[in-house]
Design a protein around this motif. Structure first.
Motif, PDB file in Angstrom:
ATOM      1  N   ALA A  91       0.814  -1.220   0.000  1.00  0.00           N
ATOM      2  CA  ALA A  91       0.000   0.000   0.000  1.00  0.00           C
ATOM      3  C   ALA A  91       0.848   1.271   0.000  1.00  0.00           C
ATOM      4  O   ALA A  91       0.474   2.275  -0.618  1.00  0.00           O
ATOM      5  CB  ALA A  91      -0.954  -0.007   1.190  1.00  0.00           C
ATOM      6  N   ASP A  92       1.983   1.235   0.684  1.00  0.00           N
ATOM      7  CA  ASP A  92       2.839   2.421   0.743  1.00  0.00           C
ATOM      8  C   ASP A  92       3.373   2.824  -0.628  1.00  0.00           C
ATOM      9  O   ASP A  92       3.771   3.976  -0.836  1.00  0.00           O
ATOM     10  CB  ASP A  92       4.022   2.193   1.681  1.00  0.00           C
ATOM     11  CG  ASP A  92       3.644   2.359   3.146  1.00  0.00           C
ATOM     12  OD1 ASP A  92       2.482   2.681   3.420  1.00  0.00           O
ATOM     13  OD2 ASP A  92       4.521   2.164   3.999  1.00  0.00           O
ATOM     14  N   ARG A  93       3.395   1.902  -1.572  1.00  0.00           N
ATOM     15  CA  ARG A  93       3.931   2.187  -2.900  1.00  0.00           C
ATOM     16  C   ARG A  93       2.895   2.808  -3.835  1.00  0.00           C
ATOM     17  O   ARG A  93       3.237   3.253  -4.934  1.00  0.00           O
ATOM     18  CB  ARG A  93       4.487   0.903  -3.537  1.00  0.00           C
ATOM     19  CG  ARG A  93       5.675   0.314  -2.778  1.00  0.00           C
ATOM     20  CD  ARG A  93       6.114  -0.998  -3.393  1.00  0.00           C
ATOM     21  NE  ARG A  93       6.530  -0.827  -4.791  1.00  0.00           N
ATOM     22  CZ  ARG A  93       6.818  -1.843  -5.606  1.00  0.00           C
ATOM     23  NH1 ARG A  93       6.743  -3.089  -5.146  1.00  0.00           N
ATOM     24  NH2 ARG A  93       7.185  -1.628  -6.849  1.00  0.00           N
ATOM     25  N   LEU A  94       1.649   2.815  -3.420  1.00  0.00           N
ATOM     26  CA  LEU A  94       0.608   3.400  -4.265  1.00  0.00           C
ATOM     27  C   LEU A  94       0.864   4.889  -4.441  1.00  0.00           C
ATOM     28  O   LEU A  94       1.226   5.592  -3.500  1.00  0.00           O
ATOM     29  CB  LEU A  94      -0.768   3.169  -3.648  1.00  0.00           C
ATOM     30  CG  LEU A  94      -1.181   1.705  -3.425  1.00  0.00           C
ATOM     31  CD1 LEU A  94      -2.576   1.648  -2.804  1.00  0.00           C
ATOM     32  CD2 LEU A  94      -1.138   0.911  -4.719  1.00  0.00           C
ATOM     33  N   LYS A  95       0.644   5.381  -5.656  1.00  0.00           N
ATOM     34  CA  LYS A  95       0.901   6.771  -6.000  1.00  0.00           C
ATOM     35  C   LYS A  95      -0.411   7.557  -6.024  1.00  0.00           C
ATOM     36  O   LYS A  95      -1.408   7.094  -6.570  1.00  0.00           O
ATOM     37  CB  LYS A  95       1.576   6.874  -7.374  1.00  0.00           C
ATOM     38  CG  LYS A  95       2.857   6.062  -7.510  1.00  0.00           C
ATOM     39  CD  LYS A  95       3.946   6.570  -6.589  1.00  0.00           C
ATOM     40  CE  LYS A  95       5.244   5.808  -6.811  1.00  0.00           C
ATOM     41  NZ  LYS A  95       6.329   6.258  -5.899  1.00  0.00           N
ATOM     42  N   LEU A  96      -0.365   8.745  -5.442  1.00  0.00           N
ATOM     43  CA  LEU A  96      -1.534   9.614  -5.387  1.00  0.00           C
ATOM     44  C   LEU A  96      -1.185  10.957  -6.029  1.00  0.00           C
ATOM     45  O   LEU A  96      -0.198  11.588  -5.648  1.00  0.00           O
ATOM     46  CB  LEU A  96      -1.952   9.824  -3.925  1.00  0.00           C
ATOM     47  CG  LEU A  96      -3.227  10.618  -3.659  1.00  0.00           C
ATOM     48  CD1 LEU A  96      -4.460   9.873  -4.185  1.00  0.00           C
ATOM     49  CD2 LEU A  96      -3.394  10.885  -2.155  1.00  0.00           C
ATOM     50  N   ARG A  97      -1.984  11.363  -7.020  1.00  0.00           N
ATOM     51  CA  ARG A  97      -1.742  12.639  -7.688  1.00  0.00           C
ATOM     52  C   ARG A  97      -3.068  13.345  -7.938  1.00  0.00           C
ATOM     53  O   ARG A  97      -4.114  12.704  -8.081  1.00  0.00           O
ATOM     54  CB  ARG A  97      -1.020  12.447  -9.030  1.00  0.00           C
ATOM     55  CG  ARG A  97       0.366  11.890  -8.922  1.00  0.00           C
ATOM     56  CD  ARG A  97       1.192  12.180 -10.172  1.00  0.00           C
ATOM     57  NE  ARG A  97       0.657  11.518 -11.349  1.00  0.00           N
ATOM     58  CZ  ARG A  97       1.123  11.712 -12.596  1.00  0.00           C
ATOM     59  NH1 ARG A  97       2.106  12.568 -12.803  1.00  0.00           N
ATOM     60  NH2 ARG A  97       0.615  11.048 -13.605  1.00  0.00           N
ATOM     61  N   SER A  98      -3.006  14.657  -7.981  1.00  0.00           N
ATOM     62  CA  SER A  98      -4.185  15.435  -8.369  1.00  0.00           C
ATOM     63  C   SER A  98      -3.758  16.639  -9.184  1.00  0.00           C
ATOM     64  O   SER A  98      -2.600  17.058  -9.164  1.00  0.00           O
ATOM     65  CB  SER A  98      -4.986  15.878  -7.137  1.00  0.00           C
ATOM     66  OG  SER A  98      -4.329  16.929  -6.443  1.00  0.00           O
ATOM     67  N   TRP A  99      -4.727  17.180  -9.909  1.00  0.00           N
ATOM     68  CA  TRP A  99      -4.528  18.356 -10.741  1.00  0.00           C
ATOM     69  C   TRP A  99      -5.709  19.299 -10.560  1.00  0.00           C
ATOM     70  O   TRP A  99      -6.840  18.861 -10.299  1.00  0.00           O
ATOM     71  CB  TRP A  99      -4.463  17.994 -12.227  1.00  0.00           C
ATOM     72  CG  TRP A  99      -3.342  17.094 -12.626  1.00  0.00           C
ATOM     73  CD1 TRP A  99      -2.159  17.447 -13.217  1.00  0.00           C
ATOM     74  CD2 TRP A  99      -3.284  15.658 -12.497  1.00  0.00           C
ATOM     75  NE1 TRP A  99      -1.383  16.341 -13.461  1.00  0.00           N
ATOM     76  CE2 TRP A  99      -2.047  15.231 -13.026  1.00  0.00           C
ATOM     77  CE3 TRP A  99      -4.168  14.707 -11.984  1.00  0.00           C
ATOM     78  CZ2 TRP A  99      -1.670  13.891 -13.054  1.00  0.00           C
ATOM     79  CZ3 TRP A  99      -3.792  13.375 -12.006  1.00  0.00           C
ATOM     80  CH2 TRP A  99      -2.553  12.975 -12.535  1.00  0.00           C
ATOM     81  N   ILE A 100      -5.467  20.595 -10.675  1.00  0.00           N
ATOM     82  CA  ILE A 100      -6.537  21.588 -10.709  1.00  0.00           C
ATOM     83  C   ILE A 100      -6.406  22.379 -11.995  1.00  0.00           C
ATOM     84  O   ILE A 100      -5.315  22.493 -12.572  1.00  0.00           O
ATOM     85  CB  ILE A 100      -6.491  22.534  -9.488  1.00  0.00           C
ATOM     86  CG1 ILE A 100      -5.138  23.252  -9.392  1.00  0.00           C
ATOM     87  CG2 ILE A 100      -6.801  21.777  -8.203  1.00  0.00           C
ATOM     88  CD1 ILE A 100      -5.078  24.300  -8.279  1.00  0.00           C
TER      89      ILE A 100
END
Length: 217
Positions: free
Chosen positions: A130-139
């Protein structure tokens, strides 16, 4: 609310919804987030982490949400769901009223919809990495998509730890905290995010727009 796991779908009525805050694993990073919010007038938390229970009616999968005024924005967060005796992992946005946040963080959480993706993963299948999962967002700013958040889940408390707050209550869900905003927390009407698993090369995507209601005083 309808969720998809591969080709399988199930309906879930979320009875208890929790928004976790200040869940950074690195206390220096937590302090950074506290400091960046202080720059827009948000009082520091009484302790960390905090777990805000909000109305279950705020949870939505809509492509658009309505907000009061233009001072709101989203935050990408891993999303844990307890349903049918199992834990599932998805993606959600803790959309927040930044103006109200300067008065009460709890109130700012309560007045905005929490948008979640329709896709879920079996948490047990990603638990070990789970620690390797990548989280990204854009506005969207000035007509262009701008990277707003970018990191991995190793930056927040382990999901296996956070899930203790919902795993005893069926049909409950929790937004698990977020990553620092690149360039600082700021309002934005259009938001998109993704949760990416580099092991399975799968991703969950989320996109929505906040429609401003007229703020009359």
């Amino acid at each position: 609310m309808k969720f998809s796991i591969g080709s399988t779908q199930f309906d879930a009525v979320i009875g208890r919804l929790v928004v976790a805050g200040w869940t950074g694993r690195d206390q220096a990073a937590v302090q950074h987030h506290i400091d960046e919010l202080a720059e827009i007038g948000v009082a520091p938390p009484s302790t960390t982490p905090l777990f805000y229970q909000v109305s279950n009616g705020l949870l939505t999968q809509a492509d658009t949400v309505q907000v009061l005024g233009a001072a709101t924005s989203g935050e990408a967060e891993p999303f844990l769901v307890n349903h049918g005796g199992k834990l599932w992992l998805g993606l959600a946005s803790d959309h927040t009223d930044r103006k109200l946040e300067t008065i009460s963080v709890a109130a700012s959480k309560q007045v905005c919809a929490k948008v979640c993706a329709k896709t879920l993963w079996d948490f047990n299948q990603v638990r070990d990495h789970a620690d390797r999962l990548k989280l990204r967002s854009w506005i969207k700013e000035d007509g262009d998509w701008v990277l707003y958040q970018d990191g991995s889940l190793e930056q927040i408390l382990p999901l296996a730890t956070l899930c203790a707050h919902i795993e005893k209550t069926d049909n409950s869900a929790m937004l698990c905290g977020t990553l620092p905003a690149i360039g600082g927390v700021r309002p934005a009407a259009e938001f998109r995010a993704e949760l990416y698993d580099p092991v399975s090369d799968q991703r969950i995507e989320l996109r929505y727009e906040a429609i401003c209601l007229e703020d009359i005083s």
